[in-house]
Design a protein around this motif. Sequence first.
Motif, PDB file in Angstrom:
ATOM      1  N   ARG A  48     -18.450 -14.180  16.601  1.00 27.84           N
ATOM      2  CA  ARG A  48     -18.455 -15.200  15.572  1.00 27.84           C
ATOM      3  C   ARG A  48     -17.280 -15.149  14.895  1.00 27.84           C
ATOM      4  O   ARG A  48     -16.748 -16.111  14.414  1.00 27.84           O
ATOM      5  CB  ARG A  48     -19.739 -14.994  14.804  1.00 27.84           C
ATOM      6  N   ALA A  49     -16.861 -13.996  14.229  1.00 20.45           N
ATOM      7  CA  ALA A  49     -15.726 -13.653  13.477  1.00 20.45           C
ATOM      8  C   ALA A  49     -14.501 -14.261  14.136  1.00 20.45           C
ATOM      9  O   ALA A  49     -13.621 -15.250  13.616  1.00 20.45           O
ATOM     10  CB  ALA A  49     -15.238 -12.297  13.127  1.00 20.45           C
ATOM     11  N   LEU A  50     -14.349 -14.031  15.415  1.00 21.69           N
ATOM     12  CA  LEU A  50     -12.946 -14.504  16.388  1.00 21.69           C
ATOM     13  C   LEU A  50     -13.030 -15.871  16.430  1.00 21.69           C
ATOM     14  O   LEU A  50     -12.040 -16.710  16.516  1.00 21.69           O
ATOM     15  CB  LEU A  50     -12.946 -13.715  17.657  1.00 21.69           C
ATOM     16  N   GLY A  83      -6.601 -23.437  15.284  1.00 22.88           N
ATOM     17  CA  GLY A  83      -6.510 -24.484  16.314  1.00 22.88           C
ATOM     18  C   GLY A  83      -6.272 -23.729  17.364  1.00 22.88           C
ATOM     19  O   GLY A  83      -5.600 -24.388  18.156  1.00 22.88           O
ATOM     20  N   ILE A  84      -6.690 -22.835  17.912  1.00 21.61           N
ATOM     21  CA  ILE A  84      -6.523 -21.995  19.150  1.00 21.61           C
ATOM     22  C   ILE A  84      -7.917 -21.877  19.895  1.00 21.61           C
ATOM     23  O   ILE A  84      -8.909 -21.759  19.290  1.00 21.61           O
ATOM     24  CB  ILE A  84      -5.864 -20.886  19.019  1.00 21.61           C
ATOM     25  N   ARG A  85      -7.791 -21.648  21.497  1.00 19.43           N
ATOM     26  CA  ARG A  85      -9.070 -21.490  22.248  1.00 19.43           C
ATOM     27  C   ARG A  85      -9.531 -20.159  22.079  1.00 19.43           C
ATOM     28  O   ARG A  85      -8.783 -19.287  22.003  1.00 19.43           O
ATOM     29  CB  ARG A  85      -8.472 -21.828  23.477  1.00 19.43           C
ATOM     30  N   ALA A  86     -10.817 -20.087  21.917  1.00 24.61           N
ATOM     31  CA  ALA A  86     -11.444 -18.747  22.192  1.00 24.61           C
ATOM     32  C   ALA A  86     -12.594 -18.562  22.887  1.00 24.61           C
ATOM     33  O   ALA A  86     -13.199 -19.681  23.037  1.00 24.61           O
ATOM     34  CB  ALA A  86     -11.895 -18.396  20.385  1.00 24.61           C
ATOM     35  N   VAL A  87     -12.583 -17.765  23.760  1.00 24.18           N
ATOM     36  CA  VAL A  87     -13.563 -17.379  24.840  1.00 24.18           C
ATOM     37  C   VAL A  87     -14.316 -16.056  24.206  1.00 24.18           C
ATOM     38  O   VAL A  87     -13.650 -15.196  24.295  1.00 24.18           O
ATOM     39  CB  VAL A  87     -13.155 -17.267  26.171  1.00 24.18           C
ATOM     40  N   ILE A  88     -15.891 -16.077  24.091  1.00 21.54           N
ATOM     41  CA  ILE A  88     -16.379 -14.863  23.782  1.00 21.54           C
ATOM     42  C   ILE A  88     -17.361 -14.730  25.023  1.00 21.54           C
ATOM     43  O   ILE A  88     -18.136 -15.530  25.533  1.00 21.54           O
ATOM     44  CB  ILE A  88     -17.239 -15.224  22.461  1.00 21.54           C
ATOM     45  N   CYS A  89     -17.329 -13.300  25.264  1.00 22.67           N
ATOM     46  CA  CYS A  89     -18.092 -12.616  26.573  1.00 22.67           C
ATOM     47  C   CYS A  89     -19.062 -12.069  25.940  1.00 22.67           C
ATOM     48  O   CYS A  89     -18.842 -10.774  25.347  1.00 22.67           O
ATOM     49  CB  CYS A  89     -17.183 -12.352  27.629  1.00 22.67           C
ATOM     50  N   MET A  90     -20.343 -12.178  26.332  1.00 27.00           N
ATOM     51  CA  MET A  90     -21.665 -11.187  25.869  1.00 27.00           C
ATOM     52  C   MET A  90     -22.482 -10.986  26.898  1.00 27.00           C
ATOM     53  O   MET A  90     -22.684 -11.910  27.928  1.00 27.00           O
ATOM     54  CB  MET A  90     -21.926 -12.074  24.811  1.00 27.00           C
ATOM     55  N   SER A  91     -23.380 -10.022  26.688  1.00 22.94           N
ATOM     56  CA  SER A  91     -24.530  -9.664  27.753  1.00 22.94           C
ATOM     57  C   SER A  91     -25.797 -10.479  27.294  1.00 22.94           C
ATOM     58  O   SER A  91     -25.788 -10.903  26.044  1.00 22.94           O
ATOM     59  CB  SER A  91     -24.638  -8.253  27.598  1.00 22.94           C
ATOM     60  N   ARG A  92     -26.607 -10.413  27.993  1.00 24.59           N
ATOM     61  CA  ARG A  92     -28.044 -11.035  27.820  1.00 24.59           C
ATOM     62  C   ARG A  92     -28.787 -10.278  26.554  1.00 24.59           C
ATOM     63  O   ARG A  92     -29.649 -10.735  26.184  1.00 24.59           O
ATOM     64  CB  ARG A  92     -28.966 -10.828  29.206  1.00 24.59           C
ATOM     65  N   LEU A  93     -28.186  -9.272  26.325  1.00 25.41           N
ATOM     66  CA  LEU A  93     -28.743  -8.436  25.010  1.00 25.41           C
ATOM     67  C   LEU A  93     -28.681  -9.175  23.682  1.00 25.41           C
ATOM     68  O   LEU A  93     -29.078  -8.789  22.808  1.00 25.41           O
ATOM     69  CB  LEU A  93     -28.665  -6.909  24.969  1.00 25.41           C
ATOM     70  N   VAL A  94     -27.420  -9.907  23.744  1.00 20.34           N
ATOM     71  CA  VAL A  94     -27.139 -10.630  22.255  1.00 20.34           C
ATOM     72  C   VAL A  94     -28.160 -11.525  22.027  1.00 20.34           C
ATOM     73  O   VAL A  94     -28.551 -12.468  22.816  1.00 20.34           O
ATOM     74  CB  VAL A  94     -25.942 -11.295  22.496  1.00 20.34           C
ATOM     75  N   PRO A  95     -28.741 -11.443  20.914  1.00 23.69           N
ATOM     76  CA  PRO A  95     -29.584 -12.492  20.401  1.00 23.69           C
ATOM     77  C   PRO A  95     -29.283 -13.861  20.154  1.00 23.69           C
ATOM     78  O   PRO A  95     -28.070 -14.011  19.878  1.00 23.69           O
ATOM     79  CB  PRO A  95     -30.036 -11.984  18.895  1.00 23.69           C
ATOM     80  N   GLU A  96     -30.153 -14.975  20.583  1.00 25.02           N
ATOM     81  CA  GLU A  96     -29.847 -16.243  20.711  1.00 25.02           C
ATOM     82  C   GLU A  96     -29.347 -16.485  19.188  1.00 25.02           C
ATOM     83  O   GLU A  96     -28.353 -17.793  19.280  1.00 25.02           O
ATOM     84  CB  GLU A  96     -31.285 -17.067  20.848  1.00 25.02           C
ATOM     85  N   ASN A  97     -29.697 -16.191  18.319  1.00 26.78           N
ATOM     86  CA  ASN A  97     -29.315 -16.635  16.762  1.00 26.78           C
ATOM     87  C   ASN A  97     -27.633 -16.544  16.708  1.00 26.78           C
ATOM     88  O   ASN A  97     -27.101 -17.278  16.153  1.00 26.78           O
ATOM     89  CB  ASN A  97     -30.014 -16.207  15.630  1.00 26.78           C
ATOM     90  N   LYS A  98     -27.326 -15.425  17.490  1.00 23.15           N
ATOM     91  CA  LYS A  98     -25.752 -15.226  17.245  1.00 23.15           C
ATOM     92  C   LYS A  98     -25.144 -15.968  18.346  1.00 23.15           C
ATOM     93  O   LYS A  98     -23.805 -16.415  18.131  1.00 23.15           O
ATOM     94  CB  LYS A  98     -25.529 -13.478  17.457  1.00 23.15           C
ATOM     95  N   LEU A  99     -25.666 -16.389  19.441  1.00 21.88           N
ATOM     96  CA  LEU A  99     -25.099 -17.248  20.334  1.00 21.88           C
ATOM     97  C   LEU A  99     -24.762 -18.410  19.854  1.00 21.88           C
ATOM     98  O   LEU A  99     -23.875 -19.090  19.883  1.00 21.88           O
ATOM     99  CB  LEU A  99     -25.764 -17.124  21.756  1.00 21.88           C
ATOM    100  N   ASP A 100     -25.987 -19.100  19.213  1.00 17.08           N
ATOM    101  CA  ASP A 100     -25.833 -20.395  18.611  1.00 17.08           C
ATOM    102  C   ASP A 100     -24.984 -20.521  17.480  1.00 17.08           C
ATOM    103  O   ASP A 100     -24.151 -21.455  17.339  1.00 17.08           O
ATOM    104  CB  ASP A 100     -27.199 -20.596  17.886  1.00 17.08           C
ATOM    105  N   ILE A 144     -21.989 -18.782  17.347  1.00 15.01           N
ATOM    106  CA  ILE A 144     -20.693 -19.044  17.924  1.00 15.01           C
ATOM    107  C   ILE A 144     -20.336 -20.305  18.719  1.00 15.01           C
ATOM    108  O   ILE A 144     -19.419 -20.919  18.613  1.00 15.01           O
ATOM    109  CB  ILE A 144     -20.689 -17.949  19.115  1.00 15.01           C
ATOM    110  N   ARG A 145     -21.305 -20.791  19.270  1.00 11.54           N
ATOM    111  CA  ARG A 145     -21.513 -22.212  19.898  1.00 11.54           C
ATOM    112  C   ARG A 145     -20.906 -23.228  18.673  1.00 11.54           C
ATOM    113  O   ARG A 145     -20.112 -24.116  19.105  1.00 11.54           O
ATOM    114  CB  ARG A 145     -22.860 -22.616  20.535  1.00 11.54           C
ATOM    115  N   ARG A 146     -21.869 -23.220  17.716  1.00  9.76           N
ATOM    116  CA  ARG A 146     -21.237 -24.407  16.601  1.00  9.76           C
ATOM    117  C   ARG A 146     -19.860 -24.126  16.140  1.00  9.76           C
ATOM    118  O   ARG A 146     -19.367 -24.948  15.513  1.00  9.76           O
ATOM    119  CB  ARG A 146     -22.247 -23.867  15.365  1.00  9.76           C
ATOM    120  N   LEU A 147     -19.229 -23.065  16.366  1.00  8.03           N
ATOM    121  CA  LEU A 147     -17.691 -22.751  16.071  1.00  8.03           C
ATOM    122  C   LEU A 147     -16.869 -23.408  17.128  1.00  8.03           C
ATOM    123  O   LEU A 147     -15.534 -23.396  16.853  1.00  8.03           O
ATOM    124  CB  LEU A 147     -17.597 -21.237  15.611  1.00  8.03           C
ATOM    125  N   GLY A 148     -17.320 -23.804  18.181  1.00  4.59           N
ATOM    126  CA  GLY A 148     -16.740 -24.377  19.206  1.00  4.59           C
ATOM    127  C   GLY A 148     -16.094 -23.446  20.291  1.00  4.59           C
ATOM    128  O   GLY A 148     -15.102 -23.899  21.060  1.00  4.59           O
TER     129      GLY A 148
END
Length: 327
Positions: A82-84, A92-109, A111-115
């Motif tokens: 989320r911070a990255l 204005g640069i591209r960010a790709v975040i790789c996570m496991s299935r253990l990461v809670p959905e609220n944290k995924l959401d 990160i998605r909102r930040l593009g």
Amino acid sequence: MIVELQHIRAARERIAGKVERTPMVLSQSLSDRAGRPVHLKLEHHQTTGAFKLRGASNAIAALGAEEKSRGVVAASTGNHGRALAHAAKLEGIRAVICMSRLVPENKLDAIRRLGADIRIVGNSQDDAQQEVDRLVAEEGLVMLPPFDHPDIVAGQGTLGLEIMEQVPDAASVLVPLSGGGLATGVAAAVKGMSPGTKVIGISMARGAAMKASLDAGRPVQVEELPTLADSLGGGIGLDNRLTFAMCRGLLDDVVLLAEEEIAAGIRHAYGVEREIVEGAGAVGIGALLAGRVKVSGTTVLILSGKNIDMGLHRRIVCGETIAERAA
């Protein structure tokens, strides 16, 4: 390779205006219990809800123009991602975040909102790291890992500068411990300014990779297990270059908590201090309540993050017995 006070002070200049100087408050309830002043560093009030913005902002600010044009990638248990994503969006640069299935959905959401581009890979941070390595090799992205990087550590260390400025007589600082980015950065800053101040790492008993590695005398792999302190999960990397050695050299002790002790910290933070924190952010309170840390002077507890699923939070504060992190 090591991060020292001079690097942390340089990081503070680099990230000025990009992160918040978070409040420090006296906890009367914990002070009464400990018989010594206990202060809470409210780092969960940070812009992205956790301390990780400090390291991510510093690491991105240190990149050259060509590196920024390629984009950045990292493995994360949620808060670093989320911070990255936030810091990358500002640049204005591209960010790709790789996570496991253990990461809670609220944290995924969040990160998605930040593009950011999200990749879910495997059941551990080590699995996610394999996808990071592939993206670096095949697409040329710049890897900015969650902890084992000097610019990340230096950025997290700015929190330690604030602690010593706000509580200059601190005898001990309790810091959440995972891969060691926060713990080493804070310890380098705190001990650089006050060598006699103790820095104690606090983690969970379920899959504490840094503690297992310190006990073994070398980085080791541990099974990543569900835990209320999900932000403290993941390995430290068998090829760890920085944080293992710094933890070994700077931390005065490491304390592990049972899941119910972490839950007690979350409940106390909400019910008494009126603060919403995630499990990783509550471990300092949990350690104090459980008597796992002997307080001999003014103490600072770092409340490192608030990004908890609110359904889980409600169940915990209502007194549900926790054997492991709920799905």
